[in-house]
Design an enzyme around this catalytic site. Structure first.
Site, PDB file in Angstrom:
ATOM      1  N   HIS A 100       9.707  -1.366   8.046  1.00 50.52           N
ATOM      2  CA  HIS A 100       9.152  -0.478   9.063  1.00 50.52           C
ATOM      3  C   HIS A 100      10.088  -0.280  10.245  1.00 50.52           C
ATOM      4  O   HIS A 100       9.923   0.664  11.024  1.00 50.52           O
ATOM      5  CB  HIS A 100       7.769  -0.968   9.530  1.00 50.52           C
ATOM      6  CG  HIS A 100       7.786  -2.167  10.416  1.00 50.52           C
ATOM      7  ND1 HIS A 100       7.518  -3.443   9.959  1.00 50.52           N
ATOM      8  CD2 HIS A 100       8.035  -2.309  11.748  1.00 50.52           C
ATOM      9  CE1 HIS A 100       7.586  -4.302  10.963  1.00 50.52           C
ATOM     10  NE2 HIS A 100       7.902  -3.641  12.052  1.00 50.52           N
ATOM     11  N   ASP A 130       7.536  -5.060   2.920  1.00 45.21           N
ATOM     12  CA  ASP A 130       8.040  -4.633   4.232  1.00 45.21           C
ATOM     13  C   ASP A 130       9.429  -5.217   4.509  1.00 45.21           C
ATOM     14  O   ASP A 130       9.694  -5.701   5.604  1.00 45.21           O
ATOM     15  CB  ASP A 130       7.059  -5.032   5.341  1.00 45.21           C
ATOM     16  CG  ASP A 130       7.385  -4.337   6.666  1.00 45.21           C
ATOM     17  OD1 ASP A 130       8.037  -3.278   6.631  1.00 45.21           O
ATOM     18  OD2 ASP A 130       7.012  -4.875   7.725  1.00 45.21           O
ATOM     19  N   SER A 209      10.412  -7.649  15.245  1.00 44.61           N
ATOM     20  CA  SER A 209      10.289  -7.382  13.812  1.00 44.61           C
ATOM     21  C   SER A 209      11.655  -7.402  13.136  1.00 44.61           C
ATOM     22  O   SER A 209      12.591  -6.742  13.594  1.00 44.61           O
ATOM     23  CB  SER A 209       9.628  -6.028  13.580  1.00 44.61           C
ATOM     24  OG  SER A 209       8.297  -6.033  13.992  1.00 44.61           O
ATOM     25  N   GLY A 267      -2.059  -0.988 -13.705  1.00 44.30           N
ATOM     26  CA  GLY A 267      -2.915   0.150 -13.406  1.00 44.30           C
ATOM     27  C   GLY A 267      -4.393  -0.146 -13.377  1.00 44.30           C
ATOM     28  O   GLY A 267      -5.200   0.617 -13.936  1.00 44.30           O
ATOM     29  N   ILE A 268      -4.780  -1.237 -12.728  1.00 46.34           N
ATOM     30  CA  ILE A 268      -6.205  -1.546 -12.568  1.00 46.34           C
ATOM     31  C   ILE A 268      -6.470  -1.972 -11.131  1.00 46.34           C
ATOM     32  O   ILE A 268      -5.556  -2.342 -10.389  1.00 46.34           O
ATOM     33  CB  ILE A 268      -6.675  -2.687 -13.508  1.00 46.34           C
ATOM     34  CG1 ILE A 268      -5.964  -4.000 -13.144  1.00 46.34           C
ATOM     35  CG2 ILE A 268      -6.486  -2.322 -14.951  1.00 46.34           C
ATOM     36  CD1 ILE A 268      -6.566  -5.226 -13.782  1.00 46.34           C
ATOM     37  N   GLY A 269      -7.732  -1.899 -10.753  1.00 45.74           N
ATOM     38  CA  GLY A 269      -8.192  -2.517  -9.524  1.00 45.74           C
ATOM     39  C   GLY A 269      -9.077  -3.684  -9.914  1.00 45.74           C
ATOM     40  O   GLY A 269      -9.933  -3.545 -10.784  1.00 45.74           O
ATOM     41  N   GLY A 270      -8.839  -4.847  -9.309  1.00 44.15           N
ATOM     42  CA  GLY A 270      -9.606  -6.025  -9.715  1.00 44.15           C
ATOM     43  C   GLY A 270     -10.018  -6.873  -8.542  1.00 44.15           C
ATOM     44  O   GLY A 270      -9.466  -6.765  -7.446  1.00 44.15           O
TER      45      GLY A 270
END
Length: 365
Positions: A100, A130, A209, A267-270
């Protein structure tokens, strides 16, 4: 006779010296990997002063200034847009910082503590962690001390080094408050929960940072990355975060080699399974994750994984929790076919999945 006596005396002295050296190495194993001066000086370090650590690490922490073209005007001009810090990691001129810090920059300027001002070129970046790597061309660069076997613990004293608000290099002191912090909303929408952050109460402000978090020996513990912001946007004191050295170094090596981090993508949300739900599913001693979403066209959908499935194993490894599953997939080389064992409507299934590359975060803008 005198020559023989002298030779005997020298031989005895040499053997005695060797035996003493071996004894010292056995009693003080840190001497095997650290210069004697380093070890001896650090026996003198007490809570009353951290000047030794500051002297070792400070010169390797740089100030980073970014400039960008003001678009939308007839004659775009470069103007200052950002401020941060960075850490010189090698004599080859690789500088580690936060993504960032340089994300929207058209020009990056690196200022060393010895007064040198050098243009920085972006070698690569990684949005989920980041992190970004810059390259500077210069000789006799100060490199931050590094210990690949470092294992930071809660309670360790640490120093945060950076350039807050551009007042000049500043060192603040605190402890490691917690380890393994993940999924913090303050890390931004692209963090993807993949960070394994150190929490510290050492002050980290704007400009810090990308700077170094070091221990009392001046060795790098992490990369300072953010301070916590509550949902009410109230400033929170003493809750700050750093990316651990081991993770930062691994990401840096990938960025130097490939310009990006190559990750596997399922490719899943868990989500982790609550204890009550685990009992209803009769998981017994097993653990897993509940699939609440499947990305269209992704490897999981192509393999037949459905929302509502419970994943139990990935490539033969039992899943501990959602974070563990994410790491197993991310560390799988794209193009690899793996077995995924799951539970669907009480029945155990094993499906073959072709892991693809996660390329969602490869664009700088």
């Amino acid at each position: 006779m005198r020559s023989a006596s002298l030779f005997k005396f020298l031989l005895q002295s040499t053997l005695t010296g060797v035996l003493m050296a071996v004894l010292l190495l056995l009693l003080f194993p840190q001497l095997r990997t650290q210069p004697f001066e380093h070890w001896w000086r650090n026996q003198q370090v007490g809570v009353s002063s951290f000047s030794y650590a500051a002297g070792r690490a400070g010169p390797a922490v740089v100030n980073i200034y970014t400039r960008s073209f003001q678009r939308g005007t007839e004659a775009p001009e470069l103007s200052a847009t950002g401020l941060g810090s960075g850490v010189i990691m090698s004599e080859q001129g690789y500088v580690l910082t936060n993504y960032h810090v340089i994300a929207d920059a058209d020009q990056v300027v690196v200022a060393l503590q010895d007064g040198r001002i050098i243009a920085g070129e972006v070698t690569g970046f990684d949005v989920p962690t980041d992190l970004a790597v810059l390259k500077i061309e210069a000789n006799q660069l100060p490199v931050i001390p590094q210990d690949p076997n470092l294992n930071p613990k809660v309670g360790d004293i640490v120093l945060a080094i950076g350039n807050p608000y551009n007042v000049g290099q500043t060192i603040t002191q605190g402890i490691i408050s917690a380890t393994g912090r993940t999924g913090l909303s303050s890390m931004g929408p692209d963090s993807n929960g993949r960070q394994d952050l150190l929490q510290t109460d050492a002050a980290i402000n704007a400009g810090n940072s990308g700077g170094a978090l070091v221990n009392v020996y001046g060795e790098m513990v992490g990369i300072n990355t953010a301070s916590f912001q509550s949902l009410a946007h109230q400033e929170s004191y003493g809750i700050n975060f750093a990316i651990p050295y081991a993770l930062a170094h691994r990401i840096m090596q990938e960025l130097i080699l490939h310009g990006r981090v190559i990750r596997g993508y399922l490719g899943i949300g868990g989500a982790d399974i609550p204890l009550v739900m685990a009992q209803l599913l009769n998981l017994g001693e097993r653990s897993g994750i509940y699939v609440d979403a499947v990305n269209a066209g992704g490897p999981a959908e192509q393999a037949g994984i459905q929302a509502g499935d419970v994943l139990l194993e990935i490539d033969g490894k039992a899943i501990v929790n959602a974070r563990h599953a994410m790491d197993l997939v991310a560390e799988t080389r794209p193009g690899t076919q793996i077995d995924v064992t799951l539970l669907r409507a009480g029945q155990s299934l094993t499906l073959k999945v072709n892991i693809e590359e996660d390329s969602r975060f490869q664009r700088l803008r």
